[in-house]
Design an enzyme around this catalytic site. Structure first.
Site, short mmCIF file in Angstrom:
data_model
loop_
_atom_site.label_atom_id
_atom_site.label_comp_id
_atom_site.label_asym_id
_atom_site.label_seq_id
_atom_site.Cartn_x
_atom_site.Cartn_y
_atom_site.Cartn_z
N GLU A 1 1.88 -9.50 -4.23
CA GLU A 1 2.24 -8.08 -4.24
C GLU A 1 1.82 -7.36 -2.95
OE1 GLU A 1 0.90 -5.88 -7.66
OE2 GLU A 1 2.21 -4.19 -7.15
N LYS B 1 -4.57 -2.41 -14.84
CA LYS B 1 -3.74 -3.32 -14.04
C LYS B 1 -4.14 -3.19 -12.57
CE LYS B 1 0.05 -4.78 -11.70
NZ LYS B 1 0.34 -4.62 -10.26
N HIS C 1 2.33 2.15 -0.61
CA HIS C 1 2.83 0.90 -1.19
C HIS C 1 4.19 0.56 -0.60
CE1 HIS C 1 3.38 -2.18 -4.20
NE2 HIS C 1 4.49 -1.61 -4.64
N ASP D 1 -9.83 -19.87 -13.73
CA ASP D 1 -8.84 -19.61 -14.78
C ASP D 1 -8.68 -18.10 -14.93
OD1 ASP D 1 -7.57 -19.20 -17.19
OD2 ASP D 1 -8.74 -20.68 -18.31
P1 HMG Z 1 -3.92 4.77 4.47
O1 HMG Z 1 -4.81 5.86 4.04
O2 HMG Z 1 -2.59 5.09 5.05
O3 HMG Z 1 -4.64 3.79 5.41
O4 HMG Z 1 -3.73 3.79 3.24
P2 HMG Z 1 -5.45 4.03 6.70
O5 HMG Z 1 -4.52 3.79 7.84
O6 HMG Z 1 -6.25 5.29 6.67
O7 HMG Z 1 -6.46 2.78 6.59
C1 HMG Z 1 -7.58 2.77 5.73
C2 HMG Z 1 -8.00 1.34 5.52
O8 HMG Z 1 -7.06 0.69 4.65
C3 HMG Z 1 -7.97 0.51 6.78
O9 HMG Z 1 -9.18 0.67 7.51
C4 HMG Z 1 -7.81 -0.90 6.22
O10 HMG Z 1 -9.04 -1.36 5.71
C5 HMG Z 1 -6.85 -0.66 5.07
P3 HMG Z 1 -9.21 0.23 9.09
O11 HMG Z 1 -9.11 -1.24 9.13
O12 HMG Z 1 -8.01 0.88 9.71
O13 HMG Z 1 -10.51 0.75 9.58
N1 HMG Z 1 -5.47 -0.83 5.49
C6 HMG Z 1 -4.85 -2.01 5.68
N2 HMG Z 1 -5.28 -3.28 5.56
C7 HMG Z 1 -4.40 -4.28 5.80
N3 HMG Z 1 -3.11 -4.07 6.15
C8 HMG Z 1 -2.63 -2.83 6.29
C9 HMG Z 1 -3.51 -1.73 6.05
N4 HMG Z 1 -3.36 -0.40 6.07
C10 HMG Z 1 -4.55 0.14 5.73
N5 HMG Z 1 -1.35 -2.65 6.62
C11 HMG Z 1 -2.98 2.08 1.85
C12 HMG Z 1 -2.70 2.86 3.11
C13 HMG Z 1 -1.79 1.24 1.49
C14 HMG Z 1 -4.20 1.18 2.09
C15 HMG Z 1 -3.31 3.12 0.73
O14 HMG Z 1 -2.20 3.94 0.53
C16 HMG Z 1 -3.70 2.50 -0.58
O15 HMG Z 1 -4.83 2.05 -0.73
N6 HMG Z 1 -2.80 2.51 -1.54
C17 HMG Z 1 -2.97 1.87 -2.84
C18 HMG Z 1 -2.01 0.72 -2.92
C19 HMG Z 1 -2.14 -0.07 -4.19
O16 HMG Z 1 -2.97 0.13 -5.04
N7 HMG Z 1 -1.25 -1.05 -4.29
C20 HMG Z 1 -1.15 -1.93 -5.44
C21 HMG Z 1 0.23 -1.86 -6.00
S1 HMG Z 1 0.36 -0.42 -7.05
C22 HMG Z 1 -0.35 -1.03 -8.54
O17 HMG Z 1 -0.04 -2.10 -8.94
C23 HMG Z 1 -1.51 -0.37 -9.20
C24 HMG Z 1 -1.48 1.04 -9.70
O18 HMG Z 1 -0.39 1.29 -10.55
C25 HMG Z 1 -2.79 1.21 -10.41
C26 HMG Z 1 -2.99 2.56 -11.03
O19 HMG Z 1 -2.01 3.20 -11.42
O20 HMG Z 1 -4.18 2.94 -11.19
C27 HMG Z 1 -1.37 1.99 -8.57
#
Ligand code: HMG
Length: 416
Positions: A78, A257, A370, A273
């Site tokens: 994902e 989740k 995401h 597991d």
């Molecule tokens: P952002 O604020 O745009 O990121 O977040 P940023 O540019 O400020 O970066 C902050 C840090 O995030 C970075 O620190 C990295 O550690 C990391 P730095 O290294 O720059 O000092 N980071 C990355 N690491 C690797 N590759 C990248 C990257 N970008 C940032 N490309 C971010 C962007 C996507 C991290 C943020 O929006 C986020 O955390 N979103 C949550 C995404 C998520 O949970 N995805 C799972 C799928 S959704 C789900 O299944 C679960 C859910 O339904 C659960 C719920 O409802 O509770 C959401």
């Protein structure tokens, strides 16, 4: 009459492959791919082995647990999960990091007894506790060498008809499913002989309430601010989100989740597991009788504090982790040396993952971060080649609701 799939498992690999190819009408290219991904060791792990199914593995960085920084290998398909894990880890590690403890690390199991006198069974188990422990230990003596072994038994009345004799075992560094199941079968045989009762089954329980990691982490509210919301506003919204997950099963399931996005990915990377961890986590989330969020977030002065009790029934040695070479490398990358450390890193990652997801949800919305990271997978799944990928992703980034159709249209223009 003999069916062509009878004794399938006894056929050679080539025979099995040719039967599958014929039934599914596989092309030469598809057969080549199956062959290229085949790892003969996997045939020793599972039955009717066809190929290896590769999943992407990445690394979450900056997770500080009990003062030690860990890199955490994560296996997941994902997009944005690993970015979110690192994001949450960074937020939590800016302060004191994540604190974890494992009060007990025991496996439990049950022997189900049918139509017996509950008082007789309870008295017997109580009076012969030491003998039952010995019988369990003697059935799997190697566990004693590592300081483990059976620790105690109890009886629970399930209904007028059924009783559960519960056994607790210290399986040392192993997840211990085989150890405890052997012990339970020995206990079951002895009980049915001594008490002339019927035992229905003897099996471990995945309700791993004796393998709980207590995890907590703080983030200074000032660190949570965005362009449009102050840190305290974001913190309050995260605390609200946590409260909703305690009130509503629909939200609790998604909240959990999000936690399991991190937990499963690390558990898989360590060769454990993950079905056991999944079932333990969700059953634990429903232990009060209603299914609730596993973590809570509260404001304490200028900090947002997250807490979670999470069952993490995994082992450091044995099982698939011994046969899968990457599992060993992944433990080395994570700098973990024993099962308690492994459990703590997994649970801490779950809390970090949860924080990042909640922050995204209550600020920009999940789609922004995401979807940005999902664009590559959207492009690839619609026929984009690796050479075309940078251009296609760049074009998708400028669009409001990119879809499969959008990718196809971009490719059509690009390939003219
Ligand atoms: P952002 O604020 O745009 O990121 O977040 P940023 O540019 O400020 O970066 C902050 C840090 O995030 C970075 O620190 C990295 O550690 C990391 P730095 O290294 O720059 O000092 N980071 C990355 N690491 C690797 N590759 C990248 C990257 N970008 C940032 N490309 C971010 C962007 C996507 C991290 C943020 O929006 C986020 O955390 N979103 C949550 C995404 C998520 O949970 N995805 C799972 C799928 S959704 C789900 O299944 C679960 C859910 O339904 C659960 C719920 O409802 O509770 C959401």
């Amino acid at each position: 009459m003999e069916n062509k799939w009878d004794h399938f498992y006894k056929k050679s690999y080539e025979q099995r492959l040719s039967l599958i190819a014929e039934a599914a009408n596989l092309s030469k290219a598809q057969l080549d791919l199956l062959g290229r991904s085949l790892n003969p060791r996997s045939g020793e792990l599972i039955e009717n082995n066809l190929t290896d199914y590769p999943l992407p593995e990445g690394i979450a960085v900056g997770l500080v647990v009990n003062g030690h920084e860990h890199l955490v290998p994560m296996v997941t398909e994902e997009p944005s999960v690993i970015a979110a894990a690192s994001n949450g880890a960074k937020l939590l590690s800016a302060g004191a990091g994540i604190h974890c403890s494992v009060p007990d690390n025991l496996v439990s199991g049950q022997v189900i007894v049918k139509d017996a006198d509950p008082h007789q069974v309870t008295k017997f188990v109580h009076d012969y506790q030491q003998q039952l422990i010995q019988i369990a230990d003697q059935s799997h003596p190697s566990v004693l060498k590592y300081g483990g072994g059976a620790k105690g038994l109890d009886v629970r009345i399930l209904s007028k008809q059924f009783l559960s004799v519960d056994l607790l075992v210290d399986t040392g560094e192993a997840m211990g499913a085989n150890i405890i199941n052997t012990m339970l079968e020995a206990v079951s045989n002895w009980l049915s002989e001594q008490l002339t009762v019927e035992t229905t089954m003897a099996i471990l329980t995945n309700f791993a309430d004796k393998a709980i990691v207590e995890v907590s982490g703080k983030v200074a509210m000032a660190k949570l601010g965005t362009k449009s919301l102050s840190g305290p506003q974001v913190a309050q919204k995260i605390a609200d989100a946590s409260q909703i997950a305690q009130l509503d099963i629909r939200r609790a399931t998604t909240h959990n989740k999000g936690i399991m996005n991190g937990v499963d990915a690390a558990v898989m990377a360590f060769g454990n597991d993950w079905r056991a961890v999944e079932s333990a986590a969700h059953a634990f989330a429903a232990r009060s009788g209603s299914y609730q969020g596993l973590s809570t977030w509260e404001i304490d002065e200028d900090q947002l504090v997250g807490r979670m009790s999470l069952p993490v029934p995994i082992g450091f040695v044995g099982g698939a982790s011994k046969v899968l070479p990457l599992a060993g490398i992944n433990k080395q990358i994570a700098q973990i040396d024993n099962s308690r450390e492994e459990m703590q890193v997994v649970a801490a990652l779950g809390l970090a993952q949860n924080l990042a997801a909640l922050k995204a949800l209550v600020t920009d919305g999940i789609q922004k971060g995401h979807m940005n990271l999902q664009l590559r997978s959207l492009a690839l799944s619609n026929g984009t080649t690796m050479q075309e990928l940078p251009v296609v992703v760049q074009k998708l980034q400028g669009m409001d609701h990119p879809s499969s159709q959008t990718v196809k249209e971009i490719l059509k223009i690009l390939r003219r």
